[in-house]
Design a protein around this motif. Sequence first.
Motif, PDB file in Angstrom:
ATOM      1  N   SER A 166      16.557 -14.579  42.021  1.00 47.50           N
ATOM      2  CA  SER A 166      17.873 -14.229  41.476  1.00 47.50           C
ATOM      3  C   SER A 166      18.476 -15.360  40.651  1.00 47.50           C
ATOM      4  N   ASP A 167      18.072 -16.608  40.920  1.00 49.23           N
ATOM      5  CA  ASP A 167      18.606 -17.730  40.156  1.00 49.23           C
ATOM      6  C   ASP A 167      18.089 -17.759  38.725  1.00 49.23           C
ATOM      7  N   MET A 168      17.099 -16.926  38.414  1.00 46.64           N
ATOM      8  CA  MET A 168      16.565 -16.844  37.062  1.00 46.64           C
ATOM      9  C   MET A 168      17.388 -15.911  36.169  1.00 46.64           C
ATOM     10  N   PHE A 169      18.352 -15.239  36.760  1.00 45.79           N
ATOM     11  CA  PHE A 169      19.149 -14.268  36.015  1.00 45.79           C
ATOM     12  C   PHE A 169      20.583 -14.763  35.852  1.00 45.79           C
ATOM     13  N   ARG A 193      26.249 -16.432  30.514  1.00 50.26           N
ATOM     14  CA  ARG A 193      25.514 -16.568  29.254  1.00 50.26           C
ATOM     15  C   ARG A 193      24.046 -16.944  29.454  1.00 50.26           C
ATOM     16  N   ASP A 194      23.633 -17.095  30.696  1.00 49.26           N
ATOM     17  CA  ASP A 194      22.271 -17.543  30.991  1.00 49.26           C
ATOM     18  C   ASP A 194      21.302 -16.362  30.953  1.00 49.26           C
ATOM     19  N   ILE A 195      21.100 -15.825  29.749  1.00 53.34           N
ATOM     20  CA  ILE A 195      20.288 -14.613  29.593  1.00 53.34           C
ATOM     21  C   ILE A 195      18.929 -14.897  28.969  1.00 53.34           C
ATOM     22  N   GLY A 196      18.617 -16.168  28.727  1.00 55.92           N
ATOM     23  CA  GLY A 196      17.408 -16.491  27.975  1.00 55.92           C
ATOM     24  C   GLY A 196      16.246 -17.011  28.792  1.00 55.92           C
ATOM     25  N   ARG A 197      16.322 -16.935  30.123  1.00 54.37           N
ATOM     26  CA  ARG A 197      15.205 -17.397  30.941  1.00 54.37           C
ATOM     27  C   ARG A 197      13.968 -16.540  30.648  1.00 54.37           C
ATOM     28  N   THR A 198      12.820 -17.199  30.530  1.00 53.97           N
ATOM     29  CA  THR A 198      11.598 -16.517  30.108  1.00 53.97           C
ATOM     30  C   THR A 198      10.844 -15.887  31.271  1.00 53.97           C
ATOM     31  N   PHE A 199      10.377 -14.663  31.059  1.00 53.93           N
ATOM     32  CA  PHE A 199       9.552 -13.950  32.035  1.00 53.93           C
ATOM     33  C   PHE A 199       8.285 -13.455  31.342  1.00 53.93           C
ATOM     34  N   LEU A 200       7.155 -13.575  32.028  1.00 53.34           N
ATOM     35  CA  LEU A 200       5.888 -13.036  31.534  1.00 53.34           C
ATOM     36  C   LEU A 200       5.254 -12.196  32.626  1.00 53.34           C
ATOM     37  N   GLU A 201       4.984 -10.922  32.320  1.00 54.84           N
ATOM     38  CA  GLU A 201       4.267 -10.032  33.224  1.00 54.84           C
ATOM     39  C   GLU A 201       2.852  -9.868  32.673  1.00 54.84           C
ATOM     40  N   PRO A 202       1.833 -10.506  33.295  1.00 54.15           N
ATOM     41  CA  PRO A 202       0.478 -10.506  32.731  1.00 54.15           C
ATOM     42  C   PRO A 202      -0.264  -9.190  32.857  1.00 54.15           C
ATOM     43  N   ALA A 254      18.136 -11.565  24.917  1.00 55.13           N
ATOM     44  CA  ALA A 254      17.653 -11.140  26.232  1.00 55.13           C
ATOM     45  C   ALA A 254      16.274 -10.500  26.113  1.00 55.13           C
ATOM     46  N   LEU A 255      16.095  -9.613  25.136  1.00 51.71           N
ATOM     47  CA  LEU A 255      14.818  -8.939  24.955  1.00 51.71           C
ATOM     48  C   LEU A 255      13.708  -9.919  24.582  1.00 51.71           C
ATOM     49  N   SER A 256      14.013 -10.867  23.715  1.00 48.82           N
ATOM     50  CA  SER A 256      12.982 -11.776  23.208  1.00 48.82           C
ATOM     51  C   SER A 256      12.500 -12.773  24.248  1.00 48.82           C
ATOM     52  N   ARG A 260      -1.749 -14.909  21.225  1.00 47.02           N
ATOM     53  CA  ARG A 260      -0.695 -15.695  20.592  1.00 47.02           C
ATOM     54  C   ARG A 260       0.657 -15.067  20.918  1.00 47.02           C
ATOM     55  N   LEU A 261       1.515 -15.853  21.527  1.00 45.69           N
ATOM     56  CA  LEU A 261       2.856 -15.385  21.853  1.00 45.69           C
ATOM     57  C   LEU A 261       3.872 -16.090  20.966  1.00 45.69           C
ATOM     58  N   VAL A 262       4.958 -15.421  20.743  1.00 47.35           N
ATOM     59  CA  VAL A 262       6.023 -15.955  19.903  1.00 47.35           C
ATOM     60  C   VAL A 262       7.213 -16.325  20.779  1.00 47.35           C
ATOM     61  N   GLU A 263       7.646 -17.573  20.667  1.00 49.98           N
ATOM     62  CA  GLU A 263       8.847 -18.017  21.370  1.00 49.98           C
ATOM     63  C   GLU A 263      10.002 -18.020  20.376  1.00 49.98           C
ATOM     64  N   TYR A 264      11.100 -17.396  20.770  1.00 47.88           N
ATOM     65  CA  TYR A 264      12.260 -17.249  19.892  1.00 47.88           C
ATOM     66  C   TYR A 264      13.322 -18.283  20.279  1.00 47.88           C
ATOM     67  N   HIS A 265      13.674 -19.131  19.324  1.00 44.96           N
ATOM     68  CA  HIS A 265      14.716 -20.139  19.532  1.00 44.96           C
ATOM     69  C   HIS A 265      15.966 -19.708  18.763  1.00 44.96           C
ATOM     70  N   TRP A 266      16.924 -19.173  19.495  1.00 43.76           N
ATOM     71  CA  TRP A 266      18.134 -18.667  18.851  1.00 43.76           C
ATOM     72  C   TRP A 266      19.062 -19.828  18.520  1.00 43.76           C
ATOM     73  N   GLN A 267      19.573 -19.807  17.292  1.00 43.94           N
ATOM     74  CA  GLN A 267      20.357 -20.910  16.770  1.00 43.94           C
ATOM     75  C   GLN A 267      21.856 -20.721  17.037  1.00 43.94           C
ATOM     76  N   ARG A 268      22.609 -21.809  16.803  1.00 45.15           N
ATOM     77  CA  ARG A 268      24.060 -21.731  16.983  1.00 45.15           C
ATOM     78  C   ARG A 268      24.695 -20.761  15.983  1.00 45.15           C
ATOM     79  N   LYS A 269      24.112 -20.692  14.812  1.00 46.50           N
ATOM     80  CA  LYS A 269      24.615 -19.746  13.812  1.00 46.50           C
ATOM     81  C   LYS A 269      24.236 -18.329  14.240  1.00 46.50           C
ATOM     82  N   THR A 270      25.227 -17.502  14.457  1.00 44.42           N
ATOM     83  CA  THR A 270      25.009 -16.176  15.033  1.00 44.42           C
ATOM     84  C   THR A 270      23.971 -15.374  14.261  1.00 44.42           C
TER      85      THR A 270
END
Length: 233
Positions: A43-46, A53-62, A100-102, A167-177
């Motif tokens: 639960s601490d991952m959510f 605002r902590d919606i960016g924790r990464t999850f991988l379901e193999p 959240a989706l990414s 190959r996986l893509v990591e999304y780094h969301w910027q301060r600019k909306t």
Amino acid sequence: MVSPTARHREVIISQTKTRQRVRDLAEVYTHEREVTAMLDLVSDMFPSLDRPRDIGRTFLEPACGAGNFLVGILDRKLAYVKFGGLYRSVATFETAVLRALSSIYGIDIDPENVEQSRQFLKADIAHHMNLQLNTVPVSDGFWLAVEAILGTNVIRADTLKDGQRIRLVEYHWQRKTGYVIRDWSPLEEPNAQFDLFGEVPDECQRDEVAIHYSLLADSPEAVRVERHGGRTK
């Protein structure tokens, strides 16, 4: 055929796995109550009331199957993405949904499961957008961005055998909306030394400039900056 607009939990409960699929794919259905119990263990991952605002924790379901865990994870993230609260504009709200989706990744060996997972995640987002925005329209490019992210984050592969080729893509969301920088990298780093004269593996790729999410579908490869006469353009 499951309608792409049908909500996951309204469909998945009625599905049964055939004996042939269990035999061929070792596929075992996970009930929603088990998904809930397992996600409760982390639960601490959510996000929470203290960390909304902590919606960016990464999850991988193999071995994501039809997406039970993926949708459960997305639901817990989207519970804290509400229009008019922390996200007062459509742009900030849409960016938070995409963020959240990414951060959610799924891999499965069966293409049918991959497509179903994508459709269920998309349907879950559609349901959330309808609830939150009501009659407010989404911006141009939002659903194209959803499709682009699902295409990079939910993929068909054999996780056990293809780790160095995935190959996986990591999304780094910027301060600019709405702006993001993407990193491409293998799921599993090569562990062998390379021959000096052998084939050079593909280097990890990264966008050189941030791009708006509405351009993700039109930019499936890393965005490069044009350089002329030593100057960056």
